[in-house]
Design an enzyme around this catalytic site. Structure first.
Site, PDB file in Angstrom:
ATOM      1  N   HIS A  63       9.726  10.966   0.152  1.00 19.89           N
ATOM      2  CA  HIS A  63       8.297  10.846  -0.117  1.00 19.89           C
ATOM      3  C   HIS A  63       8.023   9.893  -1.278  1.00 19.89           C
ATOM      4  CE1 HIS A  63       4.070  11.844   0.036  1.00 19.89           C
ATOM      5  NE2 HIS A  63       4.104  11.822  -1.288  1.00 19.89           N
ATOM      6  N   HIS A  80      -0.826   6.790   0.969  1.00 14.27           N
ATOM      7  CA  HIS A  80      -0.180   7.114   2.247  1.00 14.27           C
ATOM      8  C   HIS A  80      -0.684   6.196   3.358  1.00 14.27           C
ATOM      9  CE1 HIS A  80       0.429  11.460   0.560  1.00 14.27           C
ATOM     10  NE2 HIS A  80       1.156  10.542  -0.059  1.00 14.27           N
ATOM     11  N   HIS A 121       3.481   6.878  -9.469  1.00 12.34           N
ATOM     12  CA  HIS A 121       2.333   6.009  -9.216  1.00 12.34           C
ATOM     13  C   HIS A 121       2.031   5.077 -10.395  1.00 12.34           C
ATOM     14  CE1 HIS A 121       1.490   7.954  -5.479  1.00 12.34           C
ATOM     15  NE2 HIS A 121       1.238   9.126  -6.039  1.00 12.34           N
TER      16      HIS A 121
END
Length: 309
Positions: free
Chosen positions: A238, A81, A265
């Site tokens: 997101h 983030h 990821h």
């Protein structure tokens, strides 16, 4: 035709933020410091023996629940983030001091980090900015997931998720990365999870800091957060935010079109590795963004940045 070239950047001043780690549940403080040209983004663990970890794909050590980098057993988790905010804001060089093994989660998105960068401001350095330009398609297929980099005049993220849960289903989002678009459309998109999975993670000693204050929780056929969603497609937004952060581990900005179907990821990291492993698929170029255009983008981003109040 653009004829001037952009310069590398760093922060105008140091800024600090404290919170808890979403997995450890432990407090953590970060301090972002200006850094010299060609330093890149580096994390420095200040608890115990100091170790410096460059935020690059070759230092990724885990991707199961978040993106974690490390050297010699010393790690920093959940960096995606902050990395996304740095990439969107246009910060090339910064030292991130952290007093523990996990980044503070804040409210589960990048808004606080983008706001910190707005507070710190940008300072241009003398060295020219370097970017990786995709010149040939690189494709990764794992099961039914597909990720690829394609040539494109700009930096584009094209993300599709596909969940069997009807509250999410199939969602797609496309982002042409610039500071204003990130601040307005992506920065506030929160991480999410299913309560059944979170309960299992709690029993395993993970997600100890997870709560409705920093995650969108799905259970009993509904969104459990009293305030609901920030967008109807907050889930894919997101995932796009995560992709911006994960792909910044290339080690420099990229010019190209990143397309992802059922990514995450681990697959983002694998796609980056596949790209940089093929020397014929990219070239390193100077930033063709003019100084005036770059400054205008940052000023616009600052005006649109979310408030920390």
């Amino acid at each position: 035709m653009r004829t001037s070239y952009g310069k590398q950047t760093t922060l105008g001043e140091s800024v600090r933020f404290s919170g808890i780690g979403v997995h450890s549940g432990k407090p953590a403080t970060i301090v972002l410091h200006p850094a010299e040209a060609d330093r890149g983004i580096v994390f420095v663990r200040t608890d115990g023996e100091e170790v410096e970890i460059a935020a690059r794909h070759d230092h990724v050590v885990a991707t199961e629940l978040c993106t974690m980098i490390g050297i010699g057993g010393r790690t920093v988790a959940t960096i995606e983030h902050l990395m996304a905010a740095l990439a969107a804001f246009g910060v090339d060089n910064v030292v991130v001091e952290i007093d523990g093994p996990e980044m503070p989660i804040a409210d589960g998105c990048s808004a606080i980090f983008f706001d910190l960068l707005t507070e710190a401001g940008l300072r241009r350095l003398a060295a020219p900015r370097k970017l990786l330009r995709v010149v040939k398609t690189v494709r990764l297929e794992v099961g039914d997931a597909v990720l690829e980099f394609l040539p494109h005049d700009g930096t584009r993220y094209d993300v599709t998720i596909d969940f069997s849960n009807p509250l999410i289903g199939r969602q797609s989002y496309m982002l042409d990365l610039n500071p204003a678009a990130f601040a307005r459309d992506i920065a506030r998109a929160r991480t999410f999870g299913f309560m059944a999975d979170v309960e299992k993670l709690w029993k395993m000693g993970f997600a100890l800091g997870s709560s409705l204050e920093n995650s969108v929780a799905i259970g009993d056929g509904r969104i459990l957060n009293p305030e609901g969603l920030r967008w109807t497609d907050e889930f894919v937004r997101h995932k796009t935010l995560d992709a911006v952060g994960d792909l910044s581990l290339i080690g420099m900005p990229f010019i190209g079109h990143f397309r992802s179907y059922k990514g995450g990821h681990k697959l983002n990291w694998m796609a980056v590795k596949a790209l940089v492993a093929d020397a014929s698929a990219f070239e390193i170029v100077h930033d063709p963004l003019s100084v005036r255009e770059q400054a205008g983008g940052i000023l616009q981003a600052a005006a649109l940045a979310p408030s920390r109040d």
